[in-house]
Design an enzyme around this catalytic site. Structure first.
Site, PDB file in Angstrom:
ATOM      1  N   ASP A  63       1.833   2.958  -0.039  1.00  0.00           N
ATOM      2  CA  ASP A  63       2.889   2.284   0.384  1.00  0.00           C
ATOM      3  C   ASP A  63       3.505   3.405   1.489  1.00  0.00           C
ATOM      4  O   ASP A  63       4.155   4.473   0.632  1.00  0.00           O
ATOM      5  CB  ASP A  63       3.884   1.844  -0.734  1.00  0.00           C
ATOM      6  CG  ASP A  63       5.084   1.140  -0.327  1.00  0.00           C
ATOM      7  OD1 ASP A  63       5.070   0.259   0.422  1.00  0.00           O
ATOM      8  OD2 ASP A  63       6.038   1.492  -0.771  1.00  0.00           O
ATOM      9  N   THR A  96       6.216  -0.757   6.554  1.00  0.00           N
ATOM     10  CA  THR A  96       6.544   0.469   6.751  1.00  0.00           C
ATOM     11  C   THR A  96       5.729   1.287   7.252  1.00  0.00           C
ATOM     12  O   THR A  96       6.080   2.191   8.242  1.00  0.00           O
ATOM     13  CB  THR A  96       6.989   1.190   5.172  1.00  0.00           C
ATOM     14  OG1 THR A  96       5.889   1.110   4.448  1.00  0.00           O
ATOM     15  CG2 THR A  96       8.349   0.604   4.670  1.00  0.00           C
ATOM     16  N   THR A  97       4.291   1.178   6.848  1.00  0.00           N
ATOM     17  CA  THR A  97       3.256   2.010   7.602  1.00  0.00           C
ATOM     18  C   THR A  97       3.158   1.347   9.132  1.00  0.00           C
ATOM     19  O   THR A  97       3.045   2.637   9.901  1.00  0.00           O
ATOM     20  CB  THR A  97       2.037   1.881   6.693  1.00  0.00           C
ATOM     21  OG1 THR A  97       2.149   1.953   5.431  1.00  0.00           O
ATOM     22  CG2 THR A  97       0.830   2.844   7.307  1.00  0.00           C
ATOM     23  N   ASP A 392       6.732  -5.875  -1.862  1.00  0.00           N
ATOM     24  CA  ASP A 392       6.248  -6.192  -0.601  1.00  0.00           C
ATOM     25  C   ASP A 392       6.016  -7.650  -0.396  1.00  0.00           C
ATOM     26  O   ASP A 392       6.701  -8.415   0.526  1.00  0.00           O
ATOM     27  CB  ASP A 392       5.018  -5.508  -0.086  1.00  0.00           C
ATOM     28  CG  ASP A 392       5.156  -3.888   0.208  1.00  0.00           C
ATOM     29  OD1 ASP A 392       6.267  -3.489   0.306  1.00  0.00           O
ATOM     30  OD2 ASP A 392       4.175  -3.357   0.453  1.00  0.00           O
TER      31      ASP A 392
END
Length: 546
Positions: A63, A96-97, A392
């Protein structure tokens, strides 16, 4: 005879400064490194990171925001990318990545233009134009869904969970995520609204991820305060109290003088009567379950137990509020005001033992506006990662329901977007055209990374993808399991549009900000040493090691 000029100091001793191209290069390098760090975690075939903190605690995750927060990054420019990840997490809960990798790649592409002497403000302007056009292209590209499209919502949740540690149970978790979000969704002024606080994620080690369940109510990490209390209460009438069921201490030091042992007994009897009166007030209201935010005296526990009332103490304020939303009970601050109208109604309250710990289940709520997802797993690391996957999935489903816009995943949307941006760049005449093209190249980092992480040749895959999109196959993406191009929509790889629009706008803004910095001044402190939060040896390029 000419006098030698004296040097003039305008900053305090110990201040370190990098200017011009050095400052830009160092900032870009730091940001690129952050992007590279999380890049290998992207996609279904992404790898995990193990982070061990100073206390020896271990986190295993892929994450993006968790990795960056736990790494405790110190470089000022790199910290700006961590903020991008935090914004993405707060707004959507996923992607987010993607946002961080995109930020790093935008700066990498900008570096090529800086080498060709394109001015940073020109690149920043081009990036702004590209970002605005990207929002328009993405909105036109997206498909519209309704809150009745449960199959689509399930696929969105499964896409979010795929590649995480909980992937083995993705169907079960996706069902739970969709059901949970739909239960707590509210309509405000004709629009859907969602508050993630209404879904409580409770972790328990024991069983497997497949055993996770959705509870129409609340699970508290609390047990009955007295062993004589009923373990199970049907047709529960719940009182929520944020007062202590104890005798208050006086605000000032008070001295009581007793001259006769009988007076002592009378004093104790009076104290017991006051405590018994508290229980009588609770009982009179019709409550058979009490959740108290503060302490419960031993004598009160005894009397509650005698009356068959289930009670738990020191319940967190957030849990009391969740119980209020789930059961409709009013949080009461004065026992004299407690009445039947303040009580919450629910089917059952019971004490359950899971993994050696006692939990209180409040279930069977008629129309719960607050629910609990009980996440299980074989070890604490698996449970933690399953919780992150669930966060998520819940974020994606909620955002999809609110915006009603969905796009295909698997790198399809990025290839289509890059194609649209390149067309747009042809309509520009100045040097901004180069920056828009650089932006289009940067966006392609997502499909490229997906291919690399799956062990595929990124050049072959990208060439094939571009060819498919030129033929009008809007949702052509990468099937990382088969190693070929596929229709991501038909394959059920779906994502909310908001993930993409938020990632593009955040990444673009942070890239523009970093590009415009041409002077880094690390202020000296009173001791003349390094300021807090600076890497050992100062910023790279300041003469120290990095």
């Amino acid at each position: 005879m000419s006098k030698e000029m004296q040097p003039i100091f305008i900053m305090s001793e110990g201040t370190q400064r990098t200017t011009g191209k050095n400052a830009q290069r160092n900032n870009i390098l730091a940001a690129k490194l952050v992007g590279e760090t999380v890049r290998t975690t992207l996609g279904p075939k992404g790898m995990d990171k193990m982070i061990v903190d100073s206390m020896g605690d271990i986190i295993v995750t892929n994450d993006g925001v968790t990795i960056l927060e736990e790494m405790q990054i110190e470089h000022p420019a790199a910290k700006m990318l961590v903020e991008v990840a935090k914004t993405q997490e707060a707004e959507i809960g996923d992607g987010t990545t993607t946002a961080v990798v995109l930020s790093g790649e935008l700066l990498k592409q900008a570096e090529f233009l800086l080498d060709q002497n394109v001015h940073p403000t020109v690149i920043a302007k081009g990036y702004r134009l590209a970002s605005e056009k990207a929002q328009e292209l993405l909105n036109n590209m997206a498909e519209t869904i309704t809150d009745k499209d449960d199959a689509v919502l399930r696929k969105i949740a499964m896409t979010a969970i795929t590649g995480k540690g909980a992937e083995s149970a993705k169907e079960k978790l996706a069902d739970i995520a969709v059901n949970a979000v739909k239960k707590v969704m509210d309509v405000v002024d004709g629009k859907l609204s969602f508050d993630k606080e209404n879904i409580k994620l409770e972790k328990k080690v024991g069983g497997s991820v497949e055993d996770s369940e959705l509870i129409d109510g609340i699970v508290l990490e609390k047990e009955a305060v007295h062993p004589g209390m009923p373990k199970q209460t049907h047709n529960a009438k719940i009182a929520l109290l944020d007062i202590a069921l104890e005798i208050k201490d006086t605000e000032i030091d008070a001295k009581i003088e007793i001259t006769d042992p009988k007076q002592m007994q009378a004093f104790l009897d009076q104290e017991e009567k006051m405590l018994k009166d508290m229980v009588d007030k609770i009982s009179k209201s019709g409550a058979n379950v009490v959740f108290c935010q503060k302490g419960i005296d031993d004598i009160v526990q005894h009397f509650l137990s005698k009356k068959g009332i289930y009670a738990a103490r020191r319940v967190k304020k957030s849990d009391l509020e969740a119980l209020h939303r789930a059961t409709g009970a009013t949080i009461v601050s004065n026992l004299d005001d407690l009445s039947d109208k303040d009580l919450g109604k629910t089917g059952e309250v019971k004490e359950v033992k899971i993994g050696g710990e006692e939990l209180t289940f409040v279930t069977g709520c008629k129309n719960p506006k607050s629910v609990t997802i009980l996440i299980k797993g074989g070890t604490s690391h698996i449970v933690d990662e399953a919780k992150r996957a669930m966060t998520d999935a819940i974020g994606d489903v909620a955002v999809s329901l609110i915006s009603k816009k969905v796009v295909g995943g698997a790198g399809a949307v990025e290839v289509e977007l890059a194609r649209g941006l390149r067309k747009f760049s042809n309509s520009l005449s100045g040097r901004e055209q180069l920056a828009v093209n650089a932006f289009a190249n940067a966006v392609e980092i997502i499909p490229r990374t997906l291919a690399e992480n799956a062990g595929l040749d990124p050049i072959d895959i990208l060439t094939e993808l571009k060819s498919a999109h030129d033929k009008g196959q809007k949702w052509a993406g990468i099937d990382v399991f088969q190693g070929k191009v596929t229709d991501s929509w038909k394959a059920g790889v779906l994502e909310p549009l908001k993930i993409k629009t938020q990632a593009i706008s955040s990444a673009s803004e942070v890239a523009q900000m970093i590009l415009r910095i041409d002077d880094v001044i690390a202020g000296g402190n009173k001791g003349g040493g390094m300021p807090a939060g600076m890497p050992p040896g100062g910023m790279p390029g300041m003469g120290g090691e990095y």
